[in-house]
Design a protein around this motif. Structure first.
Motif, PDB file in Angstrom:
ATOM      1  N   ALA A 378       0.827  -1.212   0.000  1.00 36.06           N
ATOM      2  CA  ALA A 378       0.000   0.000   0.000  1.00 36.06           C
ATOM      3  C   ALA A 378       0.854   1.252   0.000  1.00 36.06           C
ATOM      4  O   ALA A 378       0.537   2.246  -0.672  1.00 36.06           O
ATOM      5  N   GLY A 379       1.961   1.244   0.741  1.00 32.00           N
ATOM      6  CA  GLY A 379       2.840   2.405   0.759  1.00 32.00           C
ATOM      7  C   GLY A 379       3.454   2.686  -0.601  1.00 32.00           C
ATOM      8  O   GLY A 379       3.575   3.845  -1.014  1.00 32.00           O
ATOM      9  N   VAL A 380       3.836   1.629  -1.331  1.00 25.67           N
ATOM     10  CA  VAL A 380       4.388   1.815  -2.674  1.00 25.67           C
ATOM     11  C   VAL A 380       3.322   2.356  -3.615  1.00 25.67           C
ATOM     12  O   VAL A 380       3.588   3.214  -4.463  1.00 25.67           O
ATOM     13  N   ARG A 381       2.085   1.874  -3.448  1.00 28.10           N
ATOM     14  CA  ARG A 381       1.017   2.275  -4.375  1.00 28.10           C
ATOM     15  C   ARG A 381       0.635   3.750  -4.218  1.00 28.10           C
ATOM     16  O   ARG A 381       0.388   4.454  -5.198  1.00 28.10           O
ATOM     17  N   VAL A 382       0.550   4.223  -2.975  1.00 28.90           N
ATOM     18  CA  VAL A 382       0.097   5.597  -2.745  1.00 28.90           C
ATOM     19  C   VAL A 382       1.247   6.537  -2.433  1.00 28.90           C
ATOM     20  O   VAL A 382       1.024   7.665  -2.005  1.00 28.90           O
ATOM     21  N   GLY A 383       2.477   6.088  -2.685  1.00 33.79           N
ATOM     22  CA  GLY A 383       3.640   6.900  -2.317  1.00 33.79           C
ATOM     23  C   GLY A 383       3.697   8.234  -3.014  1.00 33.79           C
ATOM     24  O   GLY A 383       4.195   9.217  -2.450  1.00 33.79           O
ATOM     25  N   ARG A 384       3.176   8.321  -4.235  1.00 34.80           N
ATOM     26  CA  ARG A 384       3.285   9.580  -4.976  1.00 34.80           C
ATOM     27  C   ARG A 384       2.415  10.689  -4.405  1.00 34.80           C
ATOM     28  O   ARG A 384       2.636  11.870  -4.679  1.00 34.80           O
ATOM     29  N   SER A 385       1.388  10.313  -3.612  1.00 34.53           N
ATOM     30  CA  SER A 385       0.478  11.336  -3.083  1.00 34.53           C
ATOM     31  C   SER A 385       0.760  11.698  -1.633  1.00 34.53           C
ATOM     32  O   SER A 385       0.110  12.598  -1.089  1.00 34.53           O
ATOM     33  N   LEU A 386       1.700  11.008  -0.979  1.00 37.30           N
ATOM     34  CA  LEU A 386       1.975  11.276   0.429  1.00 37.30           C
ATOM     35  C   LEU A 386       2.782  12.564   0.575  1.00 37.30           C
ATOM     36  O   LEU A 386       3.697  12.841  -0.199  1.00 37.30           O
ATOM     37  N   GLY A 387       2.423  13.356   1.593  1.00 39.27           N
ATOM     38  CA  GLY A 387       3.145  14.596   1.824  1.00 39.27           C
ATOM     39  C   GLY A 387       2.272  15.640   2.488  1.00 39.27           C
ATOM     40  O   GLY A 387       1.182  15.352   2.995  1.00 39.27           O
ATOM     41  N   ILE A 388       2.757  16.871   2.495  1.00 37.97           N
ATOM     42  CA  ILE A 388       2.079  17.990   3.149  1.00 37.97           C
ATOM     43  C   ILE A 388       1.829  19.079   2.108  1.00 37.97           C
ATOM     44  O   ILE A 388       2.696  19.376   1.286  1.00 37.97           O
ATOM     45  N   SER A 389       0.638  19.650   2.145  1.00 40.59           N
ATOM     46  CA  SER A 389       0.315  20.783   1.281  1.00 40.59           C
ATOM     47  C   SER A 389      -0.368  21.854   2.122  1.00 40.59           C
ATOM     48  O   SER A 389      -1.147  21.541   3.023  1.00 40.59           O
ATOM     49  N   LEU A 402      -1.814   2.121  10.024  1.00 43.63           N
ATOM     50  CA  LEU A 402      -1.723   0.671  10.084  1.00 43.63           C
ATOM     51  C   LEU A 402      -2.665   0.063   9.058  1.00 43.63           C
ATOM     52  O   LEU A 402      -3.886   0.076   9.232  1.00 43.63           O
ATOM     53  N   LEU A 403      -2.119  -0.423   7.939  1.00 43.00           N
ATOM     54  CA  LEU A 403      -2.886  -1.020   6.841  1.00 43.00           C
ATOM     55  C   LEU A 403      -3.941  -0.057   6.310  1.00 43.00           C
ATOM     56  O   LEU A 403      -4.977  -0.486   5.802  1.00 43.00           O
ATOM     57  N   THR A 404      -3.679   1.221   6.422  1.00 39.28           N
ATOM     58  CA  THR A 404      -4.655   2.234   6.007  1.00 39.28           C
ATOM     59  C   THR A 404      -3.920   3.448   5.467  1.00 39.28           C
ATOM     60  O   THR A 404      -2.961   3.928   6.089  1.00 39.28           O
ATOM     61  N   ALA A 405      -4.383   3.935   4.324  1.00 43.26           N
ATOM     62  CA  ALA A 405      -3.919   5.224   3.823  1.00 43.26           C
ATOM     63  C   ALA A 405      -4.840   6.300   4.381  1.00 43.26           C
ATOM     64  O   ALA A 405      -6.065   6.171   4.309  1.00 43.26           O
ATOM     65  N   GLU A 406      -4.280   7.325   4.967  1.00 44.32           N
ATOM     66  CA  GLU A 406      -5.086   8.336   5.638  1.00 44.32           C
ATOM     67  C   GLU A 406      -4.602   9.732   5.285  1.00 44.32           C
ATOM     68  O   GLU A 406      -3.440   9.940   4.936  1.00 44.32           O
ATOM     69  N   ALA A 407      -5.538  10.663   5.357  1.00 42.30           N
ATOM     70  CA  ALA A 407      -5.248  12.063   5.091  1.00 42.30           C
ATOM     71  C   ALA A 407      -6.071  12.924   6.028  1.00 42.30           C
ATOM     72  O   ALA A 407      -7.215  12.588   6.355  1.00 42.30           O
ATOM     73  N   VAL A 408      -5.492  14.023   6.468  1.00 42.91           N
ATOM     74  CA  VAL A 408      -6.165  14.963   7.357  1.00 42.91           C
ATOM     75  C   VAL A 408      -6.060  16.348   6.754  1.00 42.91           C
ATOM     76  O   VAL A 408      -4.963  16.794   6.393  1.00 42.91           O
ATOM     77  N   THR A 409      -7.193  17.020   6.615  1.00 43.22           N
ATOM     78  CA  THR A 409      -7.251  18.400   6.145  1.00 43.22           C
ATOM     79  C   THR A 409      -7.743  19.272   7.287  1.00 43.22           C
ATOM     80  O   THR A 409      -8.840  19.054   7.795  1.00 43.22           O
ATOM     81  N   LEU A 410      -6.933  20.221   7.711  1.00 44.42           N
ATOM     82  CA  LEU A 410      -7.232  21.075   8.857  1.00 44.42           C
ATOM     83  C   LEU A 410      -7.421  22.511   8.420  1.00 44.42           C
ATOM     84  O   LEU A 410      -6.754  22.985   7.484  1.00 44.42           O
ATOM     85  N   ARG A 411      -8.309  23.189   9.103  1.00 41.97           N
ATOM     86  CA  ARG A 411      -8.424  24.633   8.914  1.00 41.97           C
ATOM     87  C   ARG A 411      -7.197  25.330   9.502  1.00 41.97           C
ATOM     88  O   ARG A 411      -6.609  24.850  10.480  1.00 41.97           O
TER      89      ARG A 411
END
Length: 463
Positions: A378-389, A402-411
């Motif tokens: 999973a890390g190899v598959r979604v590696g291109r989108s991981l990061g901070i913006s 843990l076995l999950t791709a996750e993203a958090v968008t904060l104000r």
């Protein structure tokens, strides 16, 4: 100088169903009747009938007196953004809290209570499971309370409601791809294959299957009808079979949006969306696929969260290192695969000789190695989108849990702190692991293989 308009005072009493509880009366009568029967079982029929009548009468009178006492004491009052309520029968209690500190409200449409015009209202002022205020109120009082709590703080804002759903028949795929349930099913299958007919291994597999089934049923019941309505004052989330549970969340309580995808959901392009509310995560959308939605949420990965939060999603700063992330998970997967092969070779002799401890160790090892390998895939598959913006109104972090791709968008302004970790290998390569922690949370999303120099420059701008 403009004078503020006085806020109308609201007050009332709970519904009669809050005080006259038939279950309490039924239990009291049963205890009294059983006690009277045991003590007077050898007495004449007339005496036994008289004692039984008295035994029924006493708890009934006490029940009515206690209910009337509670009704005479219990009252609530909303005045000047402060909610006060008096309750208690034998011991009187008075409580008060500021309504602008409320996180969310919960409305429960209980079948029997709804027939007589009442609903249970729970108000939560913190991340704890216990409600600060809980009572059965008449429908009119409950509606007035919710309307006051959800009132928008912005002047002149139009009252517009937008309903967002994740699609029909999505409860089942969402429940079937739950990470806990898949882990239990996979572990049960491995225990059966490795058990070779051993009773202990088969019993363990059955227990794991039952746990997976209970997890599936629980998810279906709690999220059988899950939808989110975005209003001018916040969110209205409908949950449960028949929509019997509604959550009203003011806009001021939500600090961000959390999106997560298990491995099967990643393959299908689906995600689970939750609101971050004072350290709590409240599910609002399950198995959401942007291409199936009528909303235009597929311009960029953060468009869905920014659309829900009402902030811009065009980033002017982006930190990512997809090549380093993919190399990290690829090397990690290869290392674990070699370790699994070596461990299996060493443990093969004990397994062939029928050693029970060896079989159990092999089964647990296969479960662990399989999970780690899937994590690396999973890390190899979604590696291109991981990061901070970072955008003018939001901060977004994408990483692997843990076995999950996750993203958090904060104000902007809802980021509590940033943790930076560096291993010896990271120091050599000039990289680091960044964890963005929202307000009210103890942990956040970890973004690995981030350029250390650029992270430091970004933190200086925040400071």
């Amino acid at each position: 100088m403009e004078q503020q308009q006085p806020v109308a005072v609201m007050e009332g009493r709970p519904h009669a169903a809050e005080f006259f509880r038939p279950l309490d009366l039924f239990l009291g009568v049963c205890v009294a009747c059983v006690t009277a029967t045991l003590f007077f079982k050898d007495a004449p029929d007339t005496l036994r009938m008289a004692v039984t009548g008295i035994a029924v009468l006493i708890p009934t009178v006490l029940w009515l007196a206690l209910a009337l006492r509670r009704r005479a004491i219990f009252r609530w009052r909303w005045d000047n953004d402060v909610l006060l309520f008096h309750c208690g029968a034998l011991a009187r209690r008075e409580r008060a809290f500021r309504t602008d500190r409320l996180l969310y409200a919960e409305i429960l449409h209980l079948p029997l209570v709804s027939l007589i015009g009442g609903v249970r209202v729970k108000l939560y002022a913190g991340a704890a499971d216990r409600a600060a205020f809980s009572a059965v109120l008449p429908r009119q009082q409950a509606d007035a309370l919710i309307e006051r709590m959800m009132r928008s703080e912005k002047k002149g804002e139009a009252s517009q409601t937008k309903r967002i759903v994740s699609g029909k028949y999505t409860a089942l795929p969402s429940a079937m791809t739950d990470g806990v349930m898949l882990t239990l099913l996979g572990s049960a299958a491995i225990f059966v294959l490795m058990g070779a007919g051993r009773l202990f291994m088969n019993v363990t597999a059955v227990v794991l299957w039952l746990g997976a089934f209970a997890r599936l049923v629980g998810r279906l019941i709690s999220e059988g009808r899950l939808s989110v309505n975005r209003t001018h004052g916040g969110w209205v989330i409908v949950k449960g079979i028949g929509g019997g549970r509604r959550l009203y969340i003011p806009d001021r309580s939500v600090t961000g949006i959390r999106e997560s995808s298990t491995l099967p959901a990643l393959l299908c392009g689906a995600k689970r969306v939750e609101l971050l509310c004072g350290g709590l995560t409240i599910p609002c959308m399950r198995w959401f696929v942007s291409s199936r939605s009528s909303e235009n949420f597929d311009e960029n990965p953060s468009s869905l969260a920014c659309g829900l939060l009402g902030c811009g999603g065009n980033a002017f700063i982006a930190l990512n290192n997809p090549r380093a992330v993919r190399q990290r998970y690829f090397l990690m997967g290869a290392t674990w695969l070699c370790g699994a092969a070596l461990t299996g070779f060493v443990n093969l002799s004990s397994t062939r000789n029928g050693g029970g401890i060896g079989v159990i160790t092999a089964a647990l090892g296969i479960c662990g190695i399989t999970g780690l390998l899937l994590q690396c895939v999973a890390g190899v598959r979604v590696g291109r989108s991981l990061g901070i913006s970072v955008s003018p109104s939001s901060v977004r972090a994408e990483g692997m849990g843990l076995l999950t791709a996750e993203a958090v968008t904060l104000r902007r302004g809802c980021l509590a702190k940033v943790r930076i970790g560096r291993t010896p290998a990271d120091r050599v390569k000039g990289l680091c692991t960044v964890e963005l922690i929202p307000k009210g949370c103890r942990s956040g999303v970890k973004c690995r293989c981030m350029p250390y120099d650029r992270v430091q420059a970004l933190l200086e701008r925040f400071g």
